[in-house]
Design a protein around this motif. Sequence first.
Motif, mmCIF file in Angstrom:
data_model
loop_
_atom_site.group_PDB
_atom_site.id
_atom_site.type_symbol
_atom_site.label_atom_id
_atom_site.label_comp_id
_atom_site.label_asym_id
_atom_site.label_seq_id
_atom_site.Cartn_x
_atom_site.Cartn_y
_atom_site.Cartn_z
ATOM 1 N N LYS A 1 6.253 -2.253 20.113
ATOM 2 C CA LYS A 1 7.017 -1.385 19.775
ATOM 3 C C LYS A 1 7.714 -0.605 20.973
ATOM 4 N N LYS A 2 7.060 -0.590 22.019
ATOM 5 C CA LYS A 2 7.723 -0.027 23.374
ATOM 6 C C LYS A 2 8.543 -1.002 24.126
ATOM 7 N N PHE A 3 8.016 -2.387 24.232
ATOM 8 C CA PHE A 3 8.618 -3.295 25.007
ATOM 9 C C PHE A 3 9.524 -4.019 24.332
ATOM 10 N N LYS A 4 10.853 -4.324 24.733
ATOM 11 C CA LYS A 4 11.719 -5.206 24.232
ATOM 12 C C LYS A 4 11.667 -6.746 24.358
ATOM 13 N N ALA A 5 11.182 -6.997 25.703
ATOM 14 C CA ALA A 5 10.930 -8.316 26.115
ATOM 15 C C ALA A 5 9.761 -8.383 27.200
ATOM 16 N N ILE A 6 9.322 -9.802 27.337
ATOM 17 C CA ILE A 6 8.172 -9.796 28.352
ATOM 18 C C ILE A 6 8.685 -11.200 28.895
ATOM 19 N N SER A 7 8.466 -11.112 30.427
ATOM 20 C CA SER A 7 8.710 -12.425 31.088
ATOM 21 C C SER A 7 7.465 -12.300 32.189
ATOM 22 N N ALA A 8 6.639 -13.712 32.242
ATOM 23 C CA ALA A 8 5.683 -13.774 33.210
ATOM 24 C C ALA A 8 5.643 -14.906 34.095
ATOM 25 N N HIS A 9 5.132 -14.780 35.069
ATOM 26 C CA HIS A 9 5.034 -16.004 35.840
ATOM 27 C C HIS A 9 3.426 -16.142 36.173
ATOM 28 N N SER A 10 3.291 -17.554 36.299
ATOM 29 C CA SER A 10 1.928 -18.063 36.760
ATOM 30 C C SER A 10 0.639 -17.357 36.157
ATOM 31 N N SER A 11 0.732 -17.198 34.805
ATOM 32 C CA SER A 11 -0.100 -16.384 34.416
ATOM 33 C C SER A 11 -1.496 -16.436 34.052
ATOM 34 N N ILE A 12 -2.496 -15.608 34.417
ATOM 35 C CA ILE A 12 -3.787 -15.716 33.931
ATOM 36 C C ILE A 12 -3.643 -15.500 32.370
ATOM 37 N N THR A 13 -4.427 -16.299 31.507
ATOM 38 C CA THR A 13 -4.174 -16.368 29.914
ATOM 39 C C THR A 13 -5.488 -15.697 29.414
ATOM 40 N N ASP A 14 -6.641 -15.647 30.315
ATOM 41 C CA ASP A 14 -7.983 -15.263 29.694
ATOM 42 C C ASP A 14 -8.642 -14.584 30.671
ATOM 43 N N ILE A 15 -9.296 -13.402 30.456
ATOM 44 C CA ILE A 15 -9.924 -12.801 31.529
ATOM 45 C C ILE A 15 -11.229 -13.627 32.051
ATOM 46 N N SER B 1 4.534 -26.281 38.688
ATOM 47 C CA SER B 1 3.758 -27.700 38.412
ATOM 48 C C SER B 1 2.685 -27.839 39.104
ATOM 49 N N GLU B 2 2.610 -27.402 40.540
ATOM 50 C CA GLU B 2 1.431 -27.557 41.149
ATOM 51 C C GLU B 2 0.371 -26.200 41.072
ATOM 52 N N ASP B 3 0.896 -25.427 40.198
ATOM 53 C CA ASP B 3 -0.094 -24.223 40.265
ATOM 54 C C ASP B 3 -1.579 -24.452 39.475
ATOM 55 N N GLU B 4 -2.617 -23.938 40.199
ATOM 56 C CA GLU B 4 -3.947 -24.071 39.593
ATOM 57 C C GLU B 4 -4.003 -23.707 37.950
ATOM 58 N N LEU B 5 -3.160 -22.720 37.734
ATOM 59 C CA LEU B 5 -3.076 -22.379 36.461
ATOM 60 C C LEU B 5 -2.146 -22.895 35.286
ATOM 61 N N ILE B 6 -1.664 -24.033 35.918
ATOM 62 C CA ILE B 6 -0.491 -24.942 35.065
ATOM 63 C C ILE B 6 -1.186 -25.288 33.640
ATOM 64 N N TYR C 1 9.282 -21.245 27.425
ATOM 65 C CA TYR C 1 8.203 -21.652 28.498
ATOM 66 C C TYR C 1 8.933 -22.765 29.456
ATOM 67 N N GLU C 2 8.991 -22.463 30.777
ATOM 68 C CA GLU C 2 9.506 -23.229 31.820
ATOM 69 C C GLU C 2 8.773 -23.624 32.969
ATOM 70 N N GLU C 3 8.645 -24.891 33.336
ATOM 71 C CA GLU C 3 7.925 -25.435 34.568
ATOM 72 C C GLU C 3 8.854 -25.756 35.680
ATOM 73 N N PHE C 4 8.365 -25.294 36.886
ATOM 74 C CA PHE C 4 9.341 -25.617 38.098
ATOM 75 C C PHE C 4 8.355 -26.101 39.137
ATOM 76 N N GLU C 5 9.034 -26.791 40.038
ATOM 77 C CA GLU C 5 8.270 -27.304 41.125
ATOM 78 C C GLU C 5 7.727 -26.050 42.083
ATOM 79 N N GLY C 6 6.256 -26.261 42.261
ATOM 80 C CA GLY C 6 5.666 -24.816 42.963
ATOM 81 C C GLY C 6 4.260 -24.726 42.867
ATOM 82 N N GLY C 7 3.655 -23.851 43.602
ATOM 83 C CA GLY C 7 2.483 -23.525 43.492
ATOM 84 C C GLY C 7 2.136 -21.888 43.144
ATOM 85 N N HIS C 8 0.734 -21.510 43.229
ATOM 86 C CA HIS C 8 0.770 -19.924 43.145
ATOM 87 C C HIS C 8 0.909 -19.360 44.482
ATOM 88 N N GLU C 9 1.953 -18.973 44.635
ATOM 89 C CA GLU C 9 2.673 -18.648 46.234
ATOM 90 C C GLU C 9 3.772 -17.759 45.850
#
Length: 235
Positions: free
Chosen positions: A122-136, A180-185, A204-212
Amino acid sequence: ICVFVPPVEHVENLPLVILLHGVYGSSWVWTQKGGVHRTAWEMIQKGTIKPIVIAMPSDGLWGDGSGYLAHNNYDFEKWIVEDVPNAIVQNIPSVSKTSELFISGLSMGGFGALRLGIKYAKKFKAISAHSSITDITQMPNFVEESKENYEQEDYLENSILGVLKKYGDTLPKIRFDCGSEDELISQNRELHTALNKSGVEHIYEEFEGGHEWPYWQKHISKTLRFFSDSIKTEQ
């Protein structure tokens, strides 16, 4: 909180983007390492995005990273969802209580953006995340502190899919990406697959690159454009 305010005149109720950092980061990293203020201003000048204000808060500076969660007698979740927007409204004249809110982040900040954006739809209109942790359970891969520090009483609060199950009746617009080279891919692909199976509309999108930083510096523009496209046309 570091704040980017576009040098444009005669504006009010500008949309506010809350941009979250990852582990070992602070309020300055998105500008000093990501150059997001330069990217945003260039896009505004070119007319690629509408004028926005970007708030870049510290996560609370607990341990190697707070996870933007309530734990250890601190409420880092409330800090982001309530205190940061209120502080911006009180100090930045071009932002008001009626300004549209957006949330984004990288890695631990991506987890925070997705989790808090879904939980407080109800507060946020949109979310965008990069290279996300998905679980604690993934936090110990990046910090020295154990996952027990981050675990919430309700297990559903510990993962993106959990908060989606608990609070997913109404959702903001959602996008996320990963290198695509991210450890969280694999975790990001699994989240994408699960959202598809649940019928949750998202990008959802994937691009070349790592966690950097070169990856995040390059692709933050996609977040800014996604948010701008979601802003009410009258603004």
